[in-house]
Write an enzyme that holds these catalytic residues in place. Structure first.
Site, PDB file in Angstrom:
ATOM      1  N   HIS A 124      -0.833   3.237  -2.663  1.00 19.71           N
ATOM      2  CA  HIS A 124      -0.187   4.409  -3.269  1.00 19.71           C
ATOM      3  C   HIS A 124       0.999   3.976  -4.144  1.00 19.71           C
ATOM      4  O   HIS A 124       1.182   4.480  -5.253  1.00 19.71           O
ATOM      5  CB  HIS A 124       0.328   5.354  -2.183  1.00 19.71           C
ATOM      6  CG  HIS A 124      -0.749   6.039  -1.401  1.00 19.71           C
ATOM      7  ND1 HIS A 124      -1.795   6.703  -1.984  1.00 19.71           N
ATOM      8  CD2 HIS A 124      -0.921   6.181  -0.051  1.00 19.71           C
ATOM      9  CE1 HIS A 124      -2.576   7.213  -1.048  1.00 19.71           C
ATOM     10  NE2 HIS A 124      -2.070   6.908   0.128  1.00 19.71           N
TER      11      HIS A 124
ATOM     12  N   GLU B 256      -0.623   2.174   2.173  1.00 23.93           N
ATOM     13  CA  GLU B 256       0.552   2.784   1.546  1.00 23.93           C
ATOM     14  C   GLU B 256       0.999   2.008   0.319  1.00 23.93           C
ATOM     15  O   GLU B 256       1.470   2.596  -0.662  1.00 23.93           O
ATOM     16  CB  GLU B 256       1.699   2.892   2.561  1.00 23.93           C
ATOM     17  CG  GLU B 256       1.409   3.759   3.767  1.00 23.93           C
ATOM     18  CD  GLU B 256       1.019   5.184   3.401  1.00 23.93           C
ATOM     19  OE1 GLU B 256       1.517   5.697   2.369  1.00 23.93           O
ATOM     20  OE2 GLU B 256       0.198   5.778   4.112  1.00 23.93           O
TER      21      GLU B 256
ATOM     22  N   ASP C 278      -4.215  12.402   1.853  1.00 18.94           N
ATOM     23  CA  ASP C 278      -4.584  12.088   0.470  1.00 18.94           C
ATOM     24  C   ASP C 278      -5.580  13.091  -0.091  1.00 18.94           C
ATOM     25  O   ASP C 278      -5.502  13.464  -1.269  1.00 18.94           O
ATOM     26  CB  ASP C 278      -5.173  10.674   0.403  1.00 18.94           C
ATOM     27  CG  ASP C 278      -4.176   9.617   0.854  1.00 18.94           C
ATOM     28  OD1 ASP C 278      -2.959   9.845   0.683  1.00 18.94           O
ATOM     29  OD2 ASP C 278      -4.600   8.581   1.384  1.00 18.94           O
TER      30      ASP C 278
END
Length: 377
Positions: A81, A78, A172
């Protein structure tokens, strides 16, 4: 999505980190499942186990270490991202670890072409790198415990990367698919196509999970289906309210009450105007909010000042979509609009937002129909 979360005291890269209540349930469960299957994992990783590894609570302690390693891997996924989003100037509001992994909540999706695909692919890239690093590190480590933990991290990060590349929202792979479709199609149309693919994939996963009796796969299928539907609704809201500010939609003529008004007088005003809530204002400055439910237990002589509560307020320059999301998250039916000096300038209700949605949706449909008619002609 999250019923109850607990804030953690540290912030990786300055990003708030939360644990959902479901995480506290799944962590010991995952530790138990890994510990129960330790012999299978050792065989898979070609490790010759020492007898003590399989005795007493040792397998479950190893399972707990592996489960913690999994969630740390999810956190790094994460953060990948978040770092990619930061490169586009988008802040990450929070990262939440929960039952099915983690979620990085971005403030917005960048409008640059292909940006969503770049942000989405960053997570699987991090997982692939962690898998490769863990696999290489196994050659430098001796001992069954280290071999097992590194082997598990290599295996689980590879699985995490491949699973997230499935072309289904909100995974994703689904975001990458939508971003690529949006290169040559309108964003809303690209979202609708990605949602349709997501639902087909969710149905296939659910059917497979039913056939093989895999409860976890059924749970993932349900999550993908529901999240894809929510993604479609969110995209429609975003596009419909795009460019609108709170100041464009708010009601400017607002009936207010002074702080010195008595409860008896307030009730008379409510009966006459058929309102059940009012901003409390003195000399143009907002002091609070008073509603019918705040009057329980008050005497007729009680002053509004004694029963009012802090208002849910917002600025006129805030985005209309942000206002709608805040209402939904915090359970408000209206927001009081104030300027930088704290003066009341209007009030925004759900009715105002819904009316704007209906009008703009009708306009977009009409314009789309005219465009298609012109194309046919």
């Amino acid at each position: 999505m999250f019923s109850r979360t607990f804030k953690l005291p540290f912030r990786p890269l300055g990003i708030p980190l939360s644990l959902d209540l479901s995480f506290l349930v799944v962590l010991p469960l995952l530790a138990f499942l890994i510990g129960s299957q330790l012999t299978l994992y050792l065989r898979l990783f070609q490790i010759e186990p020492a007898p003590w590894l399989l005795e007493g609570a040792t397998p479950y302690l190893l399972g707990l270490l592996a489960a913690v390693g999994l969630f740390l891997s999810v956190l790094l996924h994460e953060l990948g991202h978040a770092m990619a989003a930061q490169a586009y100037g988008v802040r990450t509001r929070e990262i939440t670890l929960w039952l099915l992994g983690g979620v990085a909540q971005l403030e917005a999706i960048p409008r640059a072409r292909g940006a969503e695909a770049v942000i989405a692919i960053a997570g699987p890239i991090v997982s692939f790198l962690l898998s490769g690093l863990s696999a290489l590190s196994r050659g430098l480590v001796e001992g069954a415990v280290g071999q097992f933990l590194l082997g598990y991290l290599a295996f689980i990060n590879l699985s995490l990367a491949l699973f997230n590349l499935l072309p289904a929202l909100p995974l994703d792979g689904g975001r990458i698919l939508r971003s690529l479709l949006a290169l040559y199609r309108p964003y809303l149309e690209a979202t609708q196509t990605a949602v349709a693919v997501s639902k087909v994939l969710a149905f296939a996963l659910g059917l497979l999970g039913l056939l093989i009796g895999n409860l976890f796969m059924l749970l993932v299928a349900f999550f993908v289906y529901m999240a894809a539907s929510a993604e479609a609704e969110q995209s429609i809201l975003s596009r419909t309210l795009e460019g609108l500010r709170v100041g464009d939609l708010m009601t400017r003529e607002v009936s207010t009450v002074p702080p010195g008004l008595s409860v008896a007088q307030l009730l008379d005003k409510m009966m006459q105007e058929r309102h059940v809530g009012y901003p409390v204002v003195e000399e143009g400055r907002l002091l609070g909010l008073i509603s019918l439910e705040d009057l329980r237990g008050a005497t007729p002589q009680t002053r509004v000042l004694e029963r009012m509560r802090p208002p849910a307020q917002i600025g006129p320059e805030a985005e209309a979509l942000a206002a709608l999301q805040r209402m939904a998250q915090e359970g408000f039916s209206r927001l009081v609009v104030v300027d930088e000096a704290g003066n009341l300038v209007g009030i925004l209700s759900k009715t105002d937002l819904l009316r704007a949605l209906q009008l703009r949706s009708a306009r977009m449909t009409l314009v789309g129909g005219l465009d298609r008619s012109a194309g046919d002609g």
